[in-house]
Design a protein around this motif. Structure first.
Motif, PDB file in Angstrom:
ATOM      1  N   GLU A   1      46.145  22.347 -55.663  1.00 42.43           N
ATOM      2  CA  GLU A   1      46.354  22.981 -56.948  1.00 42.43           C
ATOM      3  C   GLU A   1      46.648  24.449 -56.754  1.00 42.43           C
ATOM      4  O   GLU A   1      45.949  25.145 -56.032  1.00 42.43           O
ATOM      5  CB  GLU A   1      45.097  22.836 -57.805  1.00 42.43           C
ATOM      6  CG  GLU A   1      44.648  21.400 -57.886  1.00 42.43           C
ATOM      7  CD  GLU A   1      44.185  21.041 -59.261  1.00 42.43           C
ATOM      8  OE1 GLU A   1      44.018  21.954 -60.077  1.00 42.43           O
ATOM      9  OE2 GLU A   1      43.997  19.843 -59.525  1.00 42.43           O
ATOM     10  N   THR A   2      47.691  24.920 -57.397  1.00 33.04           N
ATOM     11  CA  THR A   2      48.005  26.345 -57.357  1.00 33.04           C
ATOM     12  C   THR A   2      47.124  27.032 -58.397  1.00 33.04           C
ATOM     13  O   THR A   2      46.995  26.530 -59.503  1.00 33.04           O
ATOM     14  CB  THR A   2      49.485  26.573 -57.714  1.00 33.04           C
ATOM     15  OG1 THR A   2      50.267  25.650 -56.968  1.00 33.04           O
ATOM     16  CG2 THR A   2      49.915  27.981 -57.393  1.00 33.04           C
ATOM     17  N   PRO A   3      46.506  28.158 -58.039  1.00 35.42           N
ATOM     18  CA  PRO A   3      45.643  28.818 -59.024  1.00 35.42           C
ATOM     19  C   PRO A   3      46.414  29.216 -60.290  1.00 35.42           C
ATOM     20  O   PRO A   3      47.486  29.814 -60.206  1.00 35.42           O
ATOM     21  CB  PRO A   3      45.154  30.058 -58.285  1.00 35.42           C
ATOM     22  CG  PRO A   3      45.283  29.726 -56.849  1.00 35.42           C
ATOM     23  CD  PRO A   3      46.448  28.798 -56.741  1.00 35.42           C
ATOM     24  N   ILE A   4      45.849  28.871 -61.433  1.00 29.94           N
ATOM     25  CA  ILE A   4      46.482  29.201 -62.714  1.00 29.94           C
ATOM     26  C   ILE A   4      46.683  30.699 -62.861  1.00 29.94           C
ATOM     27  O   ILE A   4      47.719  31.163 -63.327  1.00 29.94           O
ATOM     28  CB  ILE A   4      45.599  28.724 -63.881  1.00 29.94           C
ATOM     29  CG1 ILE A   4      45.686  27.220 -64.025  1.00 29.94           C
ATOM     30  CG2 ILE A   4      46.055  29.354 -65.168  1.00 29.94           C
ATOM     31  CD1 ILE A   4      45.052  26.737 -65.289  1.00 29.94           C
ATOM     32  N   GLY A   5      45.659  31.447 -62.449  1.00 27.97           N
ATOM     33  CA  GLY A   5      45.724  32.900 -62.623  1.00 27.97           C
ATOM     34  C   GLY A   5      46.968  33.468 -61.966  1.00 27.97           C
ATOM     35  O   GLY A   5      47.649  34.327 -62.528  1.00 27.97           O
ATOM     36  N   ALA A   6      47.280  32.970 -60.769  1.00 24.12           N
ATOM     37  CA  ALA A   6      48.458  33.470 -60.061  1.00 24.12           C
ATOM     38  C   ALA A   6      49.729  33.080 -60.803  1.00 24.12           C
ATOM     39  O   ALA A   6      50.656  33.881 -60.933  1.00 24.12           O
ATOM     40  CB  ALA A   6      48.480  32.908 -58.639  1.00 24.12           C
ATOM     41  N   LEU A   7      49.768  31.859 -61.314  1.00 25.22           N
ATOM     42  CA  LEU A   7      50.966  31.414 -62.028  1.00 25.22           C
ATOM     43  C   LEU A   7      51.220  32.268 -63.268  1.00 25.22           C
ATOM     44  O   LEU A   7      52.340  32.701 -63.525  1.00 25.22           O
ATOM     45  CB  LEU A   7      50.799  29.952 -62.450  1.00 25.22           C
ATOM     46  CG  LEU A   7      51.015  28.928 -61.355  1.00 25.22           C
ATOM     47  CD1 LEU A   7      50.825  27.537 -61.910  1.00 25.22           C
ATOM     48  CD2 LEU A   7      52.401  29.084 -60.784  1.00 25.22           C
ATOM     49  N   VAL A   8      50.152  32.500 -64.032  1.00 23.13           N
ATOM     50  CA  VAL A   8      50.332  33.291 -65.249  1.00 23.13           C
ATOM     51  C   VAL A   8      50.745  34.714 -64.887  1.00 23.13           C
ATOM     52  O   VAL A   8      51.574  35.318 -65.560  1.00 23.13           O
ATOM     53  CB  VAL A   8      49.052  33.287 -66.102  1.00 23.13           C
ATOM     54  CG1 VAL A   8      49.231  34.139 -67.337  1.00 23.13           C
ATOM     55  CG2 VAL A   8      48.696  31.877 -66.511  1.00 23.13           C
ATOM     56  N   ALA A   9      50.173  35.222 -63.780  1.00 21.58           N
ATOM     57  CA  ALA A   9      50.530  36.581 -63.368  1.00 21.58           C
ATOM     58  C   ALA A   9      52.008  36.670 -63.012  1.00 21.58           C
ATOM     59  O   ALA A   9      52.642  37.701 -63.217  1.00 21.58           O
ATOM     60  CB  ALA A   9      49.671  37.027 -62.189  1.00 21.58           C
ATOM     61  N   LEU A  10      52.556  35.598 -62.477  1.00 19.82           N
ATOM     62  CA  LEU A  10      53.973  35.639 -62.116  1.00 19.82           C
ATOM     63  C   LEU A  10      54.855  35.863 -63.348  1.00 19.82           C
ATOM     64  O   LEU A  10      55.912  36.472 -63.259  1.00 19.82           O
ATOM     65  CB  LEU A  10      54.384  34.334 -61.414  1.00 19.82           C
ATOM     66  CG  LEU A  10      53.800  34.132 -60.020  1.00 19.82           C
ATOM     67  CD1 LEU A  10      54.353  32.868 -59.395  1.00 19.82           C
ATOM     68  CD2 LEU A  10      54.096  35.334 -59.137  1.00 19.82           C
ATOM     69  N   ILE A  11      54.415  35.359 -64.501  1.00 21.98           N
ATOM     70  CA  ILE A  11      55.141  35.665 -65.741  1.00 21.98           C
ATOM     71  C   ILE A  11      54.660  36.998 -66.294  1.00 21.98           C
ATOM     72  O   ILE A  11      55.444  37.791 -66.813  1.00 21.98           O
ATOM     73  CB  ILE A  11      54.882  34.599 -66.833  1.00 21.98           C
ATOM     74  CG1 ILE A  11      54.933  33.196 -66.233  1.00 21.98           C
ATOM     75  CG2 ILE A  11      55.857  34.749 -67.975  1.00 21.98           C
ATOM     76  CD1 ILE A  11      54.425  32.136 -67.201  1.00 21.98           C
ATOM     77  N   GLY A  12      53.356  37.226 -66.182  1.00 21.40           N
ATOM     78  CA  GLY A  12      52.747  38.369 -66.853  1.00 21.40           C
ATOM     79  C   GLY A  12      53.135  39.708 -66.262  1.00 21.40           C
ATOM     80  O   GLY A  12      53.315  40.675 -66.995  1.00 21.40           O
ATOM     81  N   VAL A  13      53.282  39.750 -64.933  1.00 24.52           N
ATOM     82  CA  VAL A  13      53.549  41.044 -64.304  1.00 24.52           C
ATOM     83  C   VAL A  13      54.904  41.620 -64.711  1.00 24.52           C
ATOM     84  O   VAL A  13      54.981  42.778 -65.119  1.00 24.52           O
ATOM     85  CB  VAL A  13      53.427  40.930 -62.772  1.00 24.52           C
ATOM     86  CG1 VAL A  13      54.013  42.143 -62.104  1.00 24.52           C
ATOM     87  CG2 VAL A  13      51.981  40.775 -62.399  1.00 24.52           C
ATOM     88  N   PRO A  14      55.989  40.838 -64.633  1.00 24.08           N
ATOM     89  CA  PRO A  14      57.257  41.403 -65.098  1.00 24.08           C
ATOM     90  C   PRO A  14      57.171  41.866 -66.547  1.00 24.08           C
ATOM     91  O   PRO A  14      57.731  42.900 -66.914  1.00 24.08           O
ATOM     92  CB  PRO A  14      58.233  40.234 -64.950  1.00 24.08           C
ATOM     93  CG  PRO A  14      57.637  39.353 -63.938  1.00 24.08           C
ATOM     94  CD  PRO A  14      56.165  39.499 -64.079  1.00 24.08           C
ATOM     95  N   PHE A  15      56.449  41.096 -67.342  1.00 22.14           N
ATOM     96  CA  PHE A  15      56.307  41.466 -68.744  1.00 22.14           C
ATOM     97  C   PHE A  15      55.569  42.796 -68.894  1.00 22.14           C
ATOM     98  O   PHE A  15      55.976  43.676 -69.645  1.00 22.14           O
ATOM     99  CB  PHE A  15      55.547  40.356 -69.472  1.00 22.14           C
ATOM    100  CG  PHE A  15      55.570  40.499 -70.952  1.00 22.14           C
ATOM    101  CD1 PHE A  15      56.703  40.156 -71.658  1.00 22.14           C
ATOM    102  CD2 PHE A  15      54.481  40.993 -71.631  1.00 22.14           C
ATOM    103  CE1 PHE A  15      56.743  40.304 -73.025  1.00 22.14           C
ATOM    104  CE2 PHE A  15      54.518  41.142 -73.001  1.00 22.14           C
ATOM    105  CZ  PHE A  15      55.654  40.788 -73.694  1.00 22.14           C
TER     106      PHE A  15
END
Lengths: 351, 343
Positions: A325-339
């Motif tokens: 499982e890929t950590p959710i936090g990292a996935l959301v950060a991948l969208i969140g950081v550019p934003f």
């Protein structure tokens, strides 16, 4: 601090809010969002290490047959997980929306402002000193930790000369997060609980159990209802303190309730999923773009969209690299950081 | 009047020398303390005797092969990070700049981690390769931050740079979390403690790997101290005094980033040193970079040395990563500064 400098006629300001909000868009999002959420949750229950037909999902929920393995998987593993994801998403998003509205700060988010790190530190202490603590106890301590985080950040922000500027809050949040993370690491090393803690840090809803859902659901539902009730006042606060006071709002009381709601939402969410940032940043911004600036629409729409985001993120977390499982936090950060970067670079004036 | 200025100047310089002397004494004291603290305790007398060739072979081994390299590395890293922070603060004219907060450390970390996840950390030559890789990572991150926070007509706005740095650091750490999934447990252990800022290079070869970079960058920055003073006066004054602002700024920025990158390659994620060192120094000796830079270096060296010693001592026999100790000291100091600074 735009409007505090430019005195505005309160009535006119309120009218402006009405003009700039789009109830039809909001209704569409609410109805469409809820339908999409139900579909997404059904899909999330069906897809996984073992694919299960949607027919079986339906049967498992409404005609449960304990003999069938599929039904067992759905009931005991997938369903609590997906429901947990939806609850967590709504909590983070609404907490972010309330914080952004109350502080008129475009960069407010539970992760950025140190709440999540505070709650995680409290959990580390619980694992270290009271290993057998019930989930309810864990959750209460997570509230306390989140409170400590936000208390320090806002304390620093408001005591300093320039007042609560967004950049100051973000910097204080970064430092407080660094401090709490370091302390948690120290505790983890000393008590040799790194394994348990890594689970929370990575952020995931994998191990969610029914008992946890039963405990957090009432808390989150009450907090969400309270936030709907408070939404009108938050809209007025988001216009500036002067206007809110002029319209007869008791700003101090509203802020107190607002902070309590944020603590409950962030604390519960962190105690389920661990430290996941940026949900409370992205979703309210997106919602504001879509439905306008009235928090009576922003808050419920944020709840729905936040749930959608985390349900999808959890699905993606399972799909990307199975069976790991890929950590959710990292996935959301991948969208969140550019934003976040986009906001930091673009919204210069309001910073 | 000229003589009065001279006198004030001289008094400042002697004050600077005094402060430097005190720092050096403190570092030596911490050095001796650090020598005798650890799993096997050695008394100060034994330490000194062993240093000068006496002592048993066991004491010899502990001192020269385990403790001494680690202490030397702590000092080098502290000095490097503090000078890097000092330059960044001077260039951005922002008191809160620090290679850790700006995300430069995270960028270096990502490169190290990429390398470890594809090759093993034990491969021959990797000791000397890692600083280079970390340098590249730090450089790329700095370029990214520079591009994102540069705006035509306004130049580099410090606050935007800080915000962009925090964002970039968050993104990089997310990427690192995803990468950890590729690792096997051994590699994961290495990366996890690297991220926590455990000084892992504890043998002489790491000193050898790190030293050349410091020998390149530190004298260069010290040499540019006067330029930094001029840059601090503001762009117009600096141009008026005949300084090629953009060129000097880029050179210094590159040196600061390189310094941070090479230190981070050996030290792991240690933050806040680049913040505390220069601040302490500025309080003690004022803003003139000729004195400020060396005092920052000494302050940083002392901080990391003390943090490393404390980390070894507090929870014996568990070894707390130095980065954790530094963060516990540094974060409150940062908050204190933040409360006072006009951001």
């Amino acid at each position: 601090m735009k409007s505090s400098a430019v005195p505005e006629d309160p009535q006119k300001a309120v009218k402006k809010v009405k003009v700039r909000s789009r109830p039809w868009a909001a209704s569409l999002i609410l109805i469409g969002g809820v339908i999409a959420l139900v579909l997404a949750m059904a899909a999330a229950v069906a897809i996984g290490a073992k694919d299960i037909a949607l027919q079986d999902v339906w049967n498992a929920i409404f005609h449960f047959n304990p003999e069938m393995t599929e039904h067992q998987i759905i009931r005991e593993l997938r369903l609590p997980r997906v429901i947990g994801a939806a609850i967590v998403g709504a909590s983070f998003a609404v907490a972010g929306a309330i914080m952004q509205g109350m502080t008129r700060n475009p960069l407010a988010d539970t992760g950025l402002l140190g709440l999540n790190a505070g709650a995680s530190f409290a959990l580390a202490l619980c694992f270290a000193f009271a290993p057998g603590l019930s989930f309810l106890g864990l959750m209460l301590y997570a509230f306390l930790g989140a409170g400590a985080g936000v208390g320090i950040v806002y304390g620093i922000g408001s005591r300093s000369k320039g007042g609560l500027t967004p950049i100051r809050l973000v910097l204080a949040g970064a430092a407080v997060s660094a401090l709490f993370t370091a302390l948690s690491e120290g505790v983890a090393l000393y008590f040799k609980i790194g394994q348990d803690l890594a689970f929370w840090y990575a952020g995931g809803v994998a191990g969610t159990q029914w008992i946890q859902i039963e405990i957090i659901l009432p808390a989150v539902v009450i907090a969400l209802l309270a936030s709907f009730g408070l939404s009108r006042s938050i809209t007025l606060l988001s216009l500036g303190d002067d206007i809110a006071t002029g319209l007869g709002q008791r700003t101090g009381l509203i802020r107190l309730f607002g902070v309590l709601i944020v603590l409950v939402l962030a604390g519960t969410a962190v105690s389920i999923v661990g430290s996941v940032g940026f949900v409370g940043l992205i979703i309210p911004h997106l919602t504001r773009k879509l439905v306008g600036v009235d928090y009576r629409w922003i808050i419920p729409c944020s709840a729905v969209l936040g749930s959608l985001l985390i349900v999808f993120a959890d699905l993606a977390a399972r799909m990307i690299n199975p069976p790991q499982e890929t950590p959710i936090g990292a996935l959301v950060a991948l969208i969140g950081v550019p934003f976040f970067l986009y906001l930091a670079v673009k919204e210069r004036r309001s910073l | 009047m000229g003589s009065m200025i001279h006198q004030a100047e001289r008094r400042k310089r002697s004050r600077g020398l005094l402060v430097m002397g005190i720092f050096i004494v403190l570092i030596i004291m911490a050095f001796i303390l650090s020598m005798n603290i650890g799993f096997i305790r050695l008394s100060p007398l034994e330490v000194i005797r062993t240093l000068f060739g006496g002592g048993t072979s066991q004491q010899h081994l502990i001192l020269f092969e385990f403790r001494l390299p680690r202490i030397v590395i702590s000092i080098l890293i502290g000095a490097g990070l503090a000078v890097s922070g000092c330059v960044l603060q001077g260039l951005s004219r922002n008191a809160l700049a620090d290679p850790g907060i700006l995300g430069v450390n995270a960028g270096a970390g990502l490169m190290v981690m990429l390398y470890v996840s594809f090759y093993s950390s034990n491969a021959a030559g990797s000791v000397f390769l890692l600083p280079v890789l970390a340098l590249i990572g730090a450089g790329l991150t700095a370029v990214l931050i520079y591009i994102l926070s540069y705006k035509k007509g306004e130049g580099l706005v410090p606050t935007r740079m800080l915000l962009v740095g925090i964002g970039v650091a968050a993104g990089i750490s997310a990427a690192m979390i995803v990468l950890t999934l590729r690792l096997n447990p051994d590699e994961y252990q290495f990366v996890a403690s690297w991220l926590a800022g455990r000084i892992w290079g504890t043998s002489w070869k790491f000193v050898v790997a790190l030293l050349p970079w410091l020998i390149i960058f530190l004298p260069f920055i010290f040499y540019k101290a006067k330029v930094m003073n001029v840059l601090n006066m503001g762009d117009q004054t600096a141009t008026g005094l005949g300084t090629a602002i953009e060129r000097e700024r880029l050179l210094l920025l590159a040196a600061a980033v390189g310094l941070a990158g090479s230190c981070v390659a050996v030290s792991g994620g240690i933050g806040f040193v680049g913040l505390i060192g220069p601040h302490l120094a500025r309080r003690l000796v004022g803003p003139k970079h000729q004195i400020l830079l060396p005092v920052s270096a000494l302050a940083g060296a002392l901080l990391v040395l003390v943090a490393d010693t404390l980390g070894r001592w507090i929870l014996q026999p568990t070894d707390i990563p130095t980065g954790v100790v530094v963060a516990v000291i540094g974060a409150p100091y940062f908050l204190f500064l933040l409360a006072k600074a006009k951001v």
